[in-house]
Write a protein that holds these residues in place. Structure first.
Motif, PDB file in Angstrom:
ATOM      1  N   MET A   1       0.829  -1.205   0.000  1.00 50.38           N
ATOM      2  CA  MET A   1       0.000   0.000   0.000  1.00 50.38           C
ATOM      3  C   MET A   1       0.869   1.264   0.000  1.00 50.38           C
ATOM      4  O   MET A   1       0.594   2.219  -0.713  1.00 50.38           O
ATOM      5  N   ARG A   2       1.936   1.273   0.798  1.00 47.38           N
ATOM      6  CA  ARG A   2       2.812   2.442   0.822  1.00 47.38           C
ATOM      7  C   ARG A   2       3.507   2.629  -0.521  1.00 47.38           C
ATOM      8  O   ARG A   2       3.763   3.758  -0.949  1.00 47.38           O
ATOM      9  N   GLU A   3       3.824   1.518  -1.194  1.00 51.10           N
ATOM     10  CA  GLU A   3       4.460   1.628  -2.499  1.00 51.10           C
ATOM     11  C   GLU A   3       3.511   2.256  -3.512  1.00 51.10           C
ATOM     12  O   GLU A   3       3.926   3.044  -4.370  1.00 51.10           O
ATOM     13  N   ILE A   4       2.214   1.934  -3.426  1.00 48.85           N
ATOM     14  CA  ILE A   4       1.226   2.521  -4.328  1.00 48.85           C
ATOM     15  C   ILE A   4       1.100   4.012  -4.076  1.00 48.85           C
ATOM     16  O   ILE A   4       1.043   4.821  -5.012  1.00 48.85           O
ATOM     17  N   LEU A   5       1.064   4.405  -2.811  1.00 49.26           N
ATOM     18  CA  LEU A   5       1.016   5.824  -2.467  1.00 49.26           C
ATOM     19  C   LEU A   5       2.209   6.565  -3.060  1.00 49.26           C
ATOM     20  O   LEU A   5       2.061   7.637  -3.666  1.00 49.26           O
ATOM     21  N   ALA A   6       3.389   5.998  -2.908  1.00 48.60           N
ATOM     22  CA  ALA A   6       4.593   6.665  -3.392  1.00 48.60           C
ATOM     23  C   ALA A   6       4.612   6.771  -4.915  1.00 48.60           C
ATOM     24  O   ALA A   6       5.118   7.750  -5.475  1.00 48.60           O
ATOM     25  N   ALA A   7       4.055   5.774  -5.604  1.00 50.33           N
ATOM     26  CA  ALA A   7       4.105   5.753  -7.067  1.00 50.33           C
ATOM     27  C   ALA A   7       3.102   6.710  -7.705  1.00 50.33           C
ATOM     28  O   ALA A   7       3.312   7.158  -8.839  1.00 50.33           O
ATOM     29  N   ASP A   8       2.006   7.033  -7.016  1.00 47.71           N
ATOM     30  CA  ASP A   8       0.961   7.882  -7.580  1.00 47.71           C
ATOM     31  C   ASP A   8       1.294   9.345  -7.293  1.00 47.71           C
ATOM     32  O   ASP A   8       0.932   9.899  -6.249  1.00 47.71           O
ATOM     33  N   VAL A   9       1.977  10.001  -8.213  1.00 52.68           N
ATOM     34  CA  VAL A   9       2.422  11.375  -7.980  1.00 52.68           C
ATOM     35  C   VAL A   9       1.267  12.366  -8.041  1.00 52.68           C
ATOM     36  O   VAL A   9       1.399  13.504  -7.580  1.00 52.68           O
ATOM     37  N   ASP A  10       0.128  11.972  -8.608  1.00 54.45           N
ATOM     38  CA  ASP A  10      -1.027  12.857  -8.711  1.00 54.45           C
ATOM     39  C   ASP A  10      -2.071  12.576  -7.641  1.00 54.45           C
ATOM     40  O   ASP A  10      -3.197  13.062  -7.723  1.00 54.45           O
ATOM     41  N   ARG A  11      -1.716  11.832  -6.625  1.00 54.71           N
ATOM     42  CA  ARG A  11      -2.679  11.463  -5.581  1.00 54.71           C
ATOM     43  C   ARG A  11      -3.149  12.697  -4.804  1.00 54.71           C
ATOM     44  O   ARG A  11      -2.470  13.719  -4.754  1.00 54.71           O
ATOM     45  N   GLU A  12      -4.333  12.560  -4.202  1.00 55.64           N
ATOM     46  CA  GLU A  12      -4.825  13.585  -3.300  1.00 55.64           C
ATOM     47  C   GLU A  12      -4.025  13.540  -2.001  1.00 55.64           C
ATOM     48  O   GLU A  12      -3.656  12.458  -1.537  1.00 55.64           O
ATOM     49  N   PRO A  13      -3.739  14.680  -1.372  1.00 60.53           N
ATOM     50  CA  PRO A  13      -3.055  14.631  -0.078  1.00 60.53           C
ATOM     51  C   PRO A  13      -3.767  13.775   0.956  1.00 60.53           C
ATOM     52  O   PRO A  13      -3.121  13.088   1.762  1.00 60.53           O
ATOM     53  N   ASP A  14      -5.111  13.770   0.930  1.00 66.22           N
ATOM     54  CA  ASP A  14      -5.871  12.973   1.901  1.00 66.22           C
ATOM     55  C   ASP A  14      -5.633  11.475   1.762  1.00 66.22           C
ATOM     56  O   ASP A  14      -6.024  10.710   2.648  1.00 66.22           O
ATOM     57  N   SER A  15      -5.018  11.041   0.668  1.00 73.36           N
ATOM     58  CA  SER A  15      -4.739   9.610   0.526  1.00 73.36           C
ATOM     59  C   SER A  15      -3.788   9.118   1.606  1.00 73.36           C
ATOM     60  O   SER A  15      -3.737   7.918   1.896  1.00 73.36           O
ATOM     61  N   ALA A  16      -3.038  10.032   2.248  1.00 73.77           N
ATOM     62  CA  ALA A  16      -2.167   9.643   3.357  1.00 73.77           C
ATOM     63  C   ALA A  16      -2.946   9.105   4.540  1.00 73.77           C
ATOM     64  O   ALA A  16      -2.373   8.434   5.413  1.00 73.77           O
ATOM     65  N   LEU A  17      -4.262   9.342   4.605  1.00 69.80           N
ATOM     66  CA  LEU A  17      -5.074   8.782   5.684  1.00 69.80           C
ATOM     67  C   LEU A  17      -5.142   7.265   5.606  1.00 69.80           C
ATOM     68  O   LEU A  17      -5.617   6.617   6.538  1.00 69.80           O
ATOM     69  N   ALA A  18      -4.662   6.691   4.514  1.00 71.06           N
ATOM     70  CA  ALA A  18      -4.521   5.235   4.446  1.00 71.06           C
ATOM     71  C   ALA A  18      -3.564   4.717   5.509  1.00 71.06           C
ATOM     72  O   ALA A  18      -3.617   3.544   5.896  1.00 71.06           O
ATOM     73  N   LEU A  19      -2.663   5.585   5.999  1.00 68.68           N
ATOM     74  CA  LEU A  19      -1.675   5.190   6.999  1.00 68.68           C
ATOM     75  C   LEU A  19      -2.225   5.237   8.423  1.00 68.68           C
ATOM     76  O   LEU A  19      -1.519   4.880   9.362  1.00 68.68           O
ATOM     77  N   LEU A  20      -3.469   5.675   8.580  1.00 71.61           N
ATOM     78  CA  LEU A  20      -4.020   5.890   9.909  1.00 71.61           C
ATOM     79  C   LEU A  20      -4.274   4.592  10.669  1.00 71.61           C
ATOM     80  O   LEU A  20      -4.272   4.571  11.900  1.00 71.61           O
ATOM     81  N   GLY A  21      -4.520   3.497   9.927  1.00 74.11           N
ATOM     82  CA  GLY A  21      -4.721   2.205  10.574  1.00 74.11           C
ATOM     83  C   GLY A  21      -6.155   1.871  10.922  1.00 74.11           C
ATOM     84  O   GLY A  21      -6.411   0.874  11.601  1.00 74.11           O
ATOM     85  N   ASP A  22      -7.118   2.684  10.449  1.00 76.69           N
ATOM     86  CA  ASP A  22      -8.520   2.449  10.806  1.00 76.69           C
ATOM     87  C   ASP A  22      -9.357   2.013   9.610  1.00 76.69           C
ATOM     88  O   ASP A  22     -10.580   1.938   9.715  1.00 76.69           O
ATOM     89  N   LYS A  23      -8.730   1.716   8.477  1.00 75.23           N
ATOM     90  CA  LYS A  23      -9.476   1.437   7.256  1.00 75.23           C
ATOM     91  C   LYS A  23      -9.154   0.058   6.702  1.00 75.23           C
ATOM     92  O   LYS A  23      -8.119  -0.535   7.011  1.00 75.23           O
ATOM     93  N   ARG A  24     -10.059  -0.432   5.853  1.00 75.57           N
ATOM     94  CA  ARG A  24      -9.833  -1.630   5.062  1.00 75.57           C
ATOM     95  C   ARG A  24      -9.459  -1.210   3.646  1.00 75.57           C
ATOM     96  O   ARG A  24      -9.668  -0.051   3.264  1.00 75.57           O
ATOM     97  N   PHE A  25      -8.944  -2.150   2.867  1.00 75.90           N
ATOM     98  CA  PHE A  25      -8.455  -1.816   1.538  1.00 75.90           C
ATOM     99  C   PHE A  25      -8.985  -2.803   0.509  1.00 75.90           C
ATOM    100  O   PHE A  25      -9.064  -4.009   0.764  1.00 75.90           O
ATOM    101  N   HIS A  26      -9.346  -2.249  -0.651  1.00 70.89           N
ATOM    102  CA  HIS A  26      -9.766  -3.053  -1.798  1.00 70.89           C
ATOM    103  C   HIS A  26      -8.777  -2.770  -2.920  1.00 70.89           C
ATOM    104  O   HIS A  26      -8.667  -1.621  -3.380  1.00 70.89           O
ATOM    105  N   PHE A  27      -8.047  -3.789  -3.351  1.00 68.78           N
ATOM    106  CA  PHE A  27      -6.993  -3.632  -4.339  1.00 68.78           C
ATOM    107  C   PHE A  27      -7.474  -4.039  -5.727  1.00 68.78           C
ATOM    108  O   PHE A  27      -8.365  -4.887  -5.881  1.00 68.78           O
ATOM    109  N   SER A  28      -6.866  -3.451  -6.741  1.00 74.24           N
ATOM    110  CA  SER A  28      -7.125  -3.850  -8.121  1.00 74.24           C
ATOM    111  C   SER A  28      -6.475  -5.204  -8.393  1.00 74.24           C
ATOM    112  O   SER A  28      -5.571  -5.629  -7.659  1.00 74.24           O
ATOM    113  N   PRO A  29      -6.904  -5.924  -9.441  1.00 73.91           N
ATOM    114  CA  PRO A  29      -6.276  -7.210  -9.764  1.00 73.91           C
ATOM    115  C   PRO A  29      -4.765  -7.105  -9.983  1.00 73.91           C
ATOM    116  O   PRO A  29      -4.031  -8.042  -9.675  1.00 73.91           O
ATOM    117  N   SER A  30      -4.307  -5.964 -10.476  1.00 73.59           N
ATOM    118  CA  SER A  30      -2.871  -5.793 -10.705  1.00 73.59           C
ATOM    119  C   SER A  30      -2.118  -5.463  -9.425  1.00 73.59           C
ATOM    120  O   SER A  30      -0.879  -5.445  -9.423  1.00 73.59           O
TER     121      SER A  30
END
Length: 310
Positions: A1-30
């Motif tokens: 997940m952290r690698e995806i955050l780092a690779a997406d240079v156009d991400r929203e700043p709020d995407s860092a809330l993925a690091l908060l530890g209170d959420k679940r994640f749904h990943f793409s097949p890739s």
């Protein structure tokens, strides 16, 4: 997940809330992109747009909705801008604005003009003091200094989560922190959500002993620092239920809550605070399978945001 955050240079700043530890994640097949989401009642509520390659955005949203429905759950998406609306409507979701987000462009930012008059006076009042200092520092080395400020600011209230950051050491340790010190003691701070082109501001807190207008001063210094680093904008975040101009029942209800709900949440006060920075305002939306479900899902967002952080 952290690698995806780092690779997406156009991400929203709020995407860092993925690091908060209170959420679940749904990943793409890739496994190159993800949605973060919370569960409340029968709803799976994604926060923000997908993180990862733009080409995977629609497919990831479609798979998230299909997976939720197979599990007997209601898919929903919260806090997305206008750019995602075509994909959400293509999926058959009902969409409605839930507020406006403030963004300060830095190329021409200055404390001149009547729109920023109060801000200019508040900043200058503290800029003249030689017992105050400002810096942006790695969070990992500041946690012991920040905790007393956060505890005093909370004053026994529960911390925030889901749509806002809380005082989570593992989260803050990965972020740059803007700190205002008075005689070498931190009296105010803000967590910064960094991307290659902009910063977001999260977890803005101050001690009761901080000088008056400390938060205005701190944020002006953040804007100056971001401009000096060559960033394009600083995102000040959402003003909930602000800017609802429609004539439909949901907009009328939202305007009534915004006008009379100050005892539960500082709707107008938060908008007024951010308005001092003369930002650009852009709408944020909520999506759910049926229009009548939108108020229910919005209430569930409120419940997720007030859940105690573990």
């Amino acid at each position: 997940m952290r690698e995806i955050l780092a690779a997406d240079v156009d991400r929203e700043p709020d995407s860092a809330l993925a690091l908060l530890g209170d959420k679940r994640f749904h990943f793409s097949p890739s496994a190159a992109s993800f949605l973060m989401y919370g569960v409340c009642g029968r709803s799976w509520i994604a926060f923000g747009p997908p993180v990862g390659p733009a080409a995977e955005r629609y497919g990831l949203l479609a798979d998230f909705c299909a997976t939720a429905r197979r599990a007997g759950r209601r898919p929903a998406v919260y806090h997305v801008g206008d750019s995602l609306l075509p994909e959400l409507r293509r999926l058959g979701l009902a969409v409605h604005p839930v507020g406006e987000s403030a963004s300060v462009p830095l190329a021409d930012f200055a404390l001149t003009g009547p729109a920023r008059g109060a801000l200019r006076r508040n900043w200058r009042r503290l800029a003249r003091r030689d017992d105050l200092s400002f810096a942006v520092l790695p969070g990992a080395g500041l946690l012991d200094e920040l905790r007393p400020v956060s505890d005093a600011w909370l004053a026994g209230r529960p911390d925030m989560s889901f749509s806002l950051g809380g005082f989570v050491p593992g989260y803050l340790a990965r972020l740059p922190i803007a700190v205002l010190r008075q005689r070498d003691r931190v009296v105010a701070f803000a967590a910064l959500l960094p991307t290659p082109h902009r910063w977001g501001v999260d977890l803005l807190r101050y001690h009761p002993d901080a000088p008056p207008t400390a938060m205005d001063h701190l944020l002006v210094e953040v804007l100056h620092e971001a401009r000096d680093r060559g960033l394009a904008t600083v995102e000040l975040g959402l003003a909930p239920l602000s800017g609802l101009t429609g004539v439909d029942p949901l907009c009328r209800l939202g305007r009534a809550v915004y006008a009379h709900g100050e005892r539960w949440y500082r709707f107008r006060g938060l908008r007024r605070f951010k308005e001092k920075f003369a930002p650009r305002w852009s709408p944020r939306h909520l999506a759910a399978p049926r229009r009548w479900q939108l108020p229910l899902v919005l209430a569930q967002v409120g419940r997720l945001s007030s859940r105690p952080l573990r």
